[in-house]
Design a protein around this motif. Structure first.
Motif, mmCIF file in Angstrom:
data_model
loop_
_atom_site.group_PDB
_atom_site.id
_atom_site.type_symbol
_atom_site.label_atom_id
_atom_site.label_comp_id
_atom_site.label_asym_id
_atom_site.label_seq_id
_atom_site.Cartn_x
_atom_site.Cartn_y
_atom_site.Cartn_z
ATOM 1 N N GLY A 11 0.817 -1.215 0.000
ATOM 2 C CA GLY A 11 0.000 0.000 0.000
ATOM 3 C C GLY A 11 0.845 1.256 0.000
ATOM 4 N N GLY A 13 -0.331 4.476 0.237
ATOM 5 C CA GLY A 13 -1.009 5.659 0.770
ATOM 6 C C GLY A 13 -0.060 6.285 1.785
ATOM 7 N N GLN A 14 -0.582 7.203 2.580
ATOM 8 C CA GLN A 14 0.305 7.892 3.529
ATOM 9 C C GLN A 14 0.931 6.937 4.551
ATOM 10 O OE1 GLN A 14 -3.077 9.956 4.313
ATOM 11 N NE2 GLN A 14 -3.437 9.270 6.396
ATOM 12 N N ALA A 15 0.189 5.868 4.927
ATOM 13 C CA ALA A 15 0.700 4.956 5.961
ATOM 14 C C ALA A 15 1.864 4.122 5.424
ATOM 15 C CB ALA A 15 -0.423 4.047 6.463
ATOM 16 N N GLU A 34 1.897 -1.475 -4.643
ATOM 17 C CA GLU A 34 0.678 -0.653 -4.675
ATOM 18 C C GLU A 34 -0.213 -1.122 -5.836
ATOM 19 O OE1 GLU A 34 -1.144 1.839 -3.090
ATOM 20 O OE2 GLU A 34 -2.412 1.506 -4.850
ATOM 21 N N ALA A 35 -1.466 -1.466 -5.503
ATOM 22 C CA ALA A 35 -2.400 -1.970 -6.515
ATOM 23 C C ALA A 35 -2.658 -0.937 -7.618
ATOM 24 C CB ALA A 35 -3.715 -2.353 -5.851
ATOM 25 N N THR A 41 -6.102 5.939 -3.121
ATOM 26 C CA THR A 41 -7.404 6.157 -2.477
ATOM 27 C C THR A 41 -7.844 7.610 -2.629
ATOM 28 O OG1 THR A 41 -6.938 4.406 -0.909
ATOM 29 C CG2 THR A 41 -8.651 5.951 -0.280
ATOM 30 N N LEU A 52 -9.694 18.462 2.038
ATOM 31 C CA LEU A 52 -9.441 17.953 3.379
ATOM 32 C C LEU A 52 -10.444 18.539 4.375
ATOM 33 C CD1 LEU A 52 -5.543 18.027 3.714
ATOM 34 C CD2 LEU A 52 -7.036 16.018 3.484
ATOM 35 N N VAL A 53 -10.768 17.752 5.384
ATOM 36 C CA VAL A 53 -11.589 18.261 6.481
ATOM 37 C C VAL A 53 -10.659 18.798 7.573
ATOM 38 C CG1 VAL A 53 -13.432 17.676 8.110
ATOM 39 C CG2 VAL A 53 -13.297 16.488 5.930
ATOM 40 N N THR A 54 -9.423 18.359 7.522
ATOM 41 C CA THR A 54 -8.440 18.842 8.494
ATOM 42 C C THR A 54 -7.582 19.923 7.815
ATOM 43 O OG1 THR A 54 -6.911 17.103 7.802
ATOM 44 C CG2 THR A 54 -8.329 16.607 9.649
ATOM 45 N N VAL A 101 -1.612 -7.141 -4.293
ATOM 46 C CA VAL A 101 -1.310 -8.375 -3.556
ATOM 47 C C VAL A 101 -2.631 -9.104 -3.337
ATOM 48 C CG1 VAL A 101 -0.373 -9.334 -1.428
ATOM 49 C CG2 VAL A 101 0.634 -7.269 -2.409
ATOM 50 N N GLY A 130 -4.877 0.652 4.140
ATOM 51 C CA GLY A 130 -5.935 1.638 4.342
ATOM 52 C C GLY A 130 -6.706 1.443 5.624
ATOM 53 N N TYR A 132 -9.681 2.736 6.010
ATOM 54 C CA TYR A 132 -11.113 2.756 5.663
ATOM 55 C C TYR A 132 -11.265 1.964 4.376
ATOM 56 C CZ TYR A 132 -10.767 6.365 9.139
ATOM 57 O OH TYR A 132 -10.499 7.043 10.297
ATOM 58 N N ALA A 382 -4.966 6.903 11.987
ATOM 59 C CA ALA A 382 -5.269 6.818 10.551
ATOM 60 C C ALA A 382 -5.532 8.197 9.950
ATOM 61 C CB ALA A 382 -6.461 5.891 10.323
ATOM 62 N N LEU A 384 -3.675 12.178 8.675
ATOM 63 C CA LEU A 384 -2.457 12.808 8.161
ATOM 64 C C LEU A 384 -1.628 13.416 9.286
ATOM 65 C CD1 LEU A 384 -4.339 14.386 5.188
ATOM 66 C CD2 LEU A 384 -2.347 12.905 4.896
#
Ligand SMILES: Cc1cc2nc3c(=O)[nH]c(=O)nc-3n(C[C@H](O)[C@H](O)[C@H](O)COP(=O)(O)OP(=O)(O)OC[C@H]3O[C@@H](n4cnc5c(N)ncnc54)[C@H](O)[C@@H]3O)c2cc1C
Length: 403
Positions: A11, A13-15, A34-35, A41, A52-54, A101, A130, A132, A382, A384
């Motif tokens: 993956g 993403g950020q993680a 990464e798929a 995402t 962003l909400v943040t 994977v 992810g 979510y 989970a 940023l």
């Protein structure tokens, strides 16, 4: 031919990338599978006007803390994707894109990953696919009339792409409220089925809501601090980053003219049934009151003025039934949250809700780690602004274990 790799991160993403960043800094040979593409995402599972909400200042990725001109702004989707892509390019993250994977099995002292580009053997695997993952639909959702268009939140793009007619949105977390607002403002009639959702004002006492979440310690709550493991399924406070950020909850949506109804309870023929709206809003207010206690405690500690009082209870004579045909509902949008989806990971390391059982990202299986899990270490894991410290701990443990 089976490829052999020391450390595989699944993956980008950020993680996954945050883990890769720390491994790269320490010179640990690894690959990120990464798929789709980096930040897939954010690219393909968010609507066109998503932002962003943040606030931007809360983007605290390792080696890429936001330092742009608008710390109090809210990055739109494409800007965030560029930001993450530039970050990954900047530290030369070893990402293999288009490599899904399909299974992960323990194999002797290591692991075999089956991918659509061939098998890979690895000593260490970090699953960062992810927080979510799989859209969750409430019981009764499958009884919706055949032929009615139904969309998941991640399939929604913009109002013009939604079939004609009124829109029923089921689920009133941050996403449901934002889609309701956007569709309403585009001239569509919107009915929003509401659950028990925490909310708070966007700004309080001169600070953004996320400042209060982090300064009070609310974002640092652990799973053990919650009343039950199921409480981790409750969403983040209703609010929006659109138009520079604003309040967005039941009271603001009512002002706008969005029709609010209670929780989705099921459907027979073309009639959808809802619970009591007042119960939903009271439940949300009770959750808001919990957050307010954290805020009040911080104010007392720092000698600040209490910045927010809860409004009086909200009452609506909301309908309990909606006839989809008679009311001309053309589409139902489900924004009812997510559940974990690790069925491809063949190790007995999951709890009865499907979440990985882990400590600081480490599972009970030596060499198998998780990243980006909701409440992995804290409520903020989970996000940023929470991923950095978790990634550092996972990377440190991998490095320590190699010695
Ligand atoms: C609607 C929504 C809005 C959000 N808004 C915010 C916000 O404003 N601020 C904030 O801090 N957080 C926000 N979040 C929370 C969080 O930041 C995001 O969910 C973020 O995408 C999580 O990053 P991640 O790396 O854990 O997962 P993801 O970004 O989902 O990355 C996982 C990656 O793994 C890949 N993958 C999955 N399965 C496989 C496989 N089997 N093989 C190979 N690759 C695979 C995927 O393609 C994906 O690229 C939001 C979440 C949602 C759902």
């Amino acid at each position: 031919m089976t490829e052999k790799v020391n450390v595989v991160v699944v993956g980008a993403g950020q993680a996954g990338l945050a883990t890769s960043y720390h491994l790269t800094q320490a010179g640990v040979d690894h690959v990120v599978l990464e798929a789709g593409r980096v930040a897939e995402t954010w690219r393909s599972r968010r609507w066109d006007s998503f932002c962003l909400v943040t606030p931007n200042w809360s983007v605290q990725l390792p080696g890429a803390t936001y330092s742009g001109a608008e710390p109090d702004g809210f990055m739109p989707r494409d800007e965030l994707v560029d930001y993450i892509q530039r970050w990954a390019d900047g530290f030369k993250a070893p990402v293999k894109e288009g490599c899904a994977v399909t299974s992960l099995d323990q194999d002797g002292g290591g692991f075999t990953l089956r991918t659509d580009m061939g098998d890979i053997d690895a000593r260490t695997v970090v699953v960062a696919t992810g927080g979510y993952q799989r859209a969750h639909l409430p019981r009764g959702a499958s009884e919706m009339p055949a032929g009615l268009t139904q969309l998941l939140a991640e399939e929604y793009r913009n109002p013009a792409a939604v079939p004609e007619g009124a829109v029923l949105i089921v689920g009133s977390g941050q996403t449901g409220c934002q889609l309701a607002e956007e569709l309403h403002e585009s001239g569509r009639r919107v009915i929003l089925a509401c659950g028990r959702c925490i909310w708070a004002p966007r700004r309080m006492g001169g600070h953004d809501l996320v400042w209060w979440l982090t300064e009070t310690g609310f974002a640092d709550r652990t799973l053990a601090d919650l009343p039950s493991p199921a409480a981790r399924l409750l969403g983040n406070p209703q609010a929006s980053g659109h138009g520079g950020g604003h309040d967005l909850h039941y009271r603001t949506l009512k002002e706008l003219g969005v029709e609010l109804v209670g929780r989705f309870e099921g459907v027979d023929d073309s009639k959808v049934h809802f619970g009591e709206f007042d119960a939903a809003v009271a439940g949300g207010d009770a959750l808001a009151a919990v957050l307010k206690k954290w805020i009040d405690a911080l104010c007392e500690k720092r000698g600040l003025a209490i910045p927010w009082e809860l409004p009086p209870p909200m009452h609506l004579d909301a309908r309990r039934e909606l006839d989809l045909d008679r009311e001309g509902v053309g589409v139902v949008i489900w924004t009812t949250g997510f559940r974990p989806a690790y069925d491809w990971v063949h190790s007995p390391v999951f709890d009865d809700m499907g979440f990985p059982v882990q400590t600081d990202g480490r599972s009970a299986v030596s060499g198998l780690y998780f990243m980006g899990v909701h409440f992995q270490r804290k409520s903020r894991s989970a996000t940023l602004y929470g991923v950095q410290e978790d990634a550092q701990l996972v990377a440190e443990h991998i490095i320590e274990n190699r010695k």
